[in-house]
Design an enzyme around this catalytic site. Structure first.
Site, short mmCIF file in Angstrom:
data_model
loop_
_atom_site.label_atom_id
_atom_site.label_comp_id
_atom_site.label_asym_id
_atom_site.label_seq_id
_atom_site.Cartn_x
_atom_site.Cartn_y
_atom_site.Cartn_z
N HIS A 177 62.76 49.24 7.74
CA HIS A 177 61.68 50.09 7.19
C HIS A 177 60.32 49.39 7.17
CE1 HIS A 177 64.89 52.77 6.18
NE2 HIS A 177 65.42 51.95 5.29
N ASN A 232 64.61 58.99 0.38
CA ASN A 232 64.93 59.72 1.61
C ASN A 232 66.33 60.31 1.58
OD1 ASN A 232 65.43 56.76 1.82
ND2 ASN A 232 66.49 57.35 3.69
N ASP A 272 67.01 57.30 -4.14
CA ASP A 272 68.32 57.14 -3.52
C ASP A 272 69.40 56.91 -4.57
OD1 ASP A 272 67.04 57.53 -1.15
OD2 ASP A 272 67.47 55.54 -0.31
N HIS A 326 64.24 51.54 -1.23
CA HIS A 326 64.34 51.82 0.21
C HIS A 326 64.86 50.64 1.02
CE1 HIS A 326 63.85 54.56 3.45
NE2 HIS A 326 62.72 54.08 3.94
N VAL A 327 64.28 49.47 0.89
CA VAL A 327 64.75 48.27 1.57
C VAL A 327 65.83 47.64 0.69
CG1 VAL A 327 64.14 45.98 2.43
CG2 VAL A 327 62.56 47.90 2.74
N HIS A 328 67.01 47.42 1.26
CA HIS A 328 68.16 47.00 0.46
C HIS A 328 68.17 45.48 0.27
CE1 HIS A 328 70.22 50.92 1.98
NE2 HIS A 328 69.23 51.14 1.14
N ASP A 345 68.21 52.62 -4.93
CA ASP A 345 69.23 52.71 -3.88
C ASP A 345 70.61 52.40 -4.44
OD1 ASP A 345 67.42 52.62 -1.04
OD2 ASP A 345 66.47 51.86 -2.84
N TYR A 349 73.73 59.12 -2.53
CA TYR A 349 74.09 58.95 -1.11
C TYR A 349 75.11 59.99 -0.65
CZ TYR A 349 71.33 54.73 -0.75
OH TYR A 349 70.28 53.86 -0.73
#
Length: 543
Positions: A376, A284, A228, A403-405, A201, A231
């Site tokens: 999430h 995603n 990710d 995914h999870v920041h 991410d 962005y």
């Protein structure tokens, strides 16, 4: 009596020597053999929020600094083994607007000249080129077409060897500067890259620059980007961006993207990834829907993947070796049903593994199975239900997700239950993007999400029911930090994996706010092949 005392002293001395040797080997760093650990949550440091603001297109780090058809956005990725790598780059300018005319890939050659460091670059490899477009069937939206993207595979390389290369088209006098890379060590139980950086991410914010600077200071031999990247889909096609697309642009007819952000990201990352191979798996934010229901076009076009070499028919999942480690890169956003192509490929890939050659088995995908953050929470439960048994059967050692920041490391776990033979799951979706940190946990009062709000909207399936056993039986969330969660902290950073031998790997997580080389979390992950024997190839064929 005297002999008993002597025996006691000998035993005590042996125990002391064992303890000292453990301290010397591990340097006081805990190991997974000391676990399972009691759950730890580091309190939120409200004084540190980072700088989650995107780098503007006026910044010199993201501006085009080449002319005509000179190469830019040069990157390096691995093939399946040490003797082959991919070199990728872009020539020509992208176009964005209502009337765009794609460049002709045939007008520029895809050539890499290379040789071992200190010798002449008399090796030459020719690859292929392509142009992709991001098109929208709605009036007023701006379409995009890329520069010419080149991918060239070098083969016949020697292991653990420094090479130099130039890429471009010599007939047009359009060659890059000289770049350097080191090949991976040969696959074997005593042969490993020194440091592997793991980040997710990432985005292109001022947080990102801090993460990348910290990562560079750790001198990685390989980078795993667990989804990710740019962005670009946080922007409308006119270049207007937001920290929350769905909040700001809820009425757009399609989820728009501003594709030039990919070019900015490629330019910013080039100094690092033109020398250090980066292995990417989709997140995603790479979905990027466009006309005719096309998805993942920028991701699949811009990076080179060892899909074909590893027997995969998709850029969304593949595998490769780096020394004595076998990496499996899986897709969270493509069918993972047991009847689907990805699952069948995974079965075949795992069944062909020889753990005598690659003792370590590391799996990576974007959406985590064992995250305790509200953001999430249990979103990828259907993927877990379909694939967890297979990964457990073949003895996956470590799983990396994004995914999870935020950051989280699990105890060894299988099916939500502490298990000494289960993988260690590590979430590193804390690279620094503009969506900011995940802070709240699902086990805190009032934070447990409604089950029907949790499935991933792209994959749709619902599998996250209330638990039927264990501490959370009858509930959708624990009412305290789950026992499988060993350590969690909301902060930006990246991780470094250093595999030392067949059984020991040092994992360290580095926070952006700390000094270079300082670990916010550190542990030796220890394999126990005697206690947890992985399935061997001959066994796989018999099961």
């Amino acid at each position: 009596m005297g002999s008993v005392l002597v025996h006691t002293h000998v035993v005590t001395l042996c125990m002391l020597l064992l303890s000292l040797s453990s301290i010397l080997v591990h340097g006081g760093v805990p190991t997974t053999l000391d676990g399972p650990f009691k759950p730890v949550t580091v309190p939120l440091d409200k004084s540190f929020r980072g700088n989650a603001v995107d780098i503007p297109d006026t910044d010199p780090l993201v501006q085009r600094n080449v002319e005509a058809f000179q190469p830019e956005q040069i990157s390096l990725s691995l093939s399946t083994s040490h003797d082959s790598v991919w070199i990728s780059w872009i020539t020509g300018e992208f176009q964005i607007g209502e009337n765009i005319e794609p460049l002709d890939p045939e007008t520029v050659g895809s050539i890499v000249q290379y040789g071992r460091f200190g010798r002449s670059m008399n090796g030459q490899a020719v690859g292929y080129s392509l142009v992709y477009s991001q098109l929208y069937p709605f009036e007023g939206l701006q379409n995009y077409t890329s520069g010419i993207i080149h991918h060239v595979r070098l083969t016949g390389l020697k292991p653990n060897t420094l090479y130099q290369y130039q890429c471009g088209d010599p007939s047009l006098s359009a060659m890059s500067d000289v770049h350097y890379f080191r090949t991976m060590p040969v696959s074997g139980p005593k042969s490993y890259p020194s440091r592997i950086a793991v980040v997710g991410d990432l985005g292109l914010t001022y947080n990102t620059t801090s993460t990348v600077n910290h990562m560079i200071s750790n001198h990685p031999d390989l980078i795993l980007l667990v989804g990710d990247a740019s962005y670009a889909n946080m922007y409308l096609t006119n270049g207007t961006g937001s920290d929350c697309y769905s909040c700001s642009f809820s009425n757009t007819p399609i989820h728009e993207t501003y594709q030039p952000r990919w070019d900015y990201w490629g330019r910013y990352m080039e100094p690092l990834i033109s020398s250090v191979p980066v292995m990417v798996v989709e997140g995603n934010h790479e979905i990027e829907e466009q006309a005719e229901n096309k998805t993942f076009v920028a991701y699949s076009s811009r990076f080179a993947f060892p899909s074909e070499e590893s027997g995969s028919s998709s850029t969304l999942y593949y595998s490769f070796n780096a020394g004595g480690i076998h990496f499996i890169m899986l897709g969270s956003y493509i069918s993972y049903d047991k009847s689907g192509d990805q699952y069948k490929w995974l079965e075949k890939d795992l069944a062909s593994l020889d753990r005598e050659v690659t003792p370590w088995l590391v799996a990576t995908w974007h959406a985590p199975w064992y995250s305790t953050y509200k953001s999430h929470y249990r979103e990828a439960e259907c993927m877990r239900v379909n694939m967890e048994d297979l990964l457990y059967k073949y003895g996956v050692d470590i799983v990396f997700n994004g995914h999870v920041h935020a950051y989280e490391r699990s105890n060894r776990v299988y099916n939500y239950t502490l298990d000494p033979c289960g993988p260690v799951y590590i979430t590193v979706g804390d690279g620094g993007n503009r969506e900011k940190m995940a802070i709240t946990h699902a086990d805190e009062p009032g934070n447990c999400p409604e089950p029907l709000t949790t499935p991933d909207k792209f994959m749709r399936g619902f599998c996250a029911f209330n638990f039927t056993s264990g501490p959370a039986a009858g509930k959708f969330c624990w009412d305290q930090q789950p026992d499988y969660s060993a350590f969690r902290e909301s902060s930006f950073g990246h991780g470094i994996l250093e595999v030392k031998n067949e059984t020991h790997a040092l994992w360290s997580w580095n926070r952006n706010q700390d000094y270079y080389g300082t670990a916010g979390d550190e542990i030796y992950i220890v394999r126990q092949p005697d206690k947890c024997p992985p399935v061997m190839p001959e066994e796989a064929h018999n099961t």
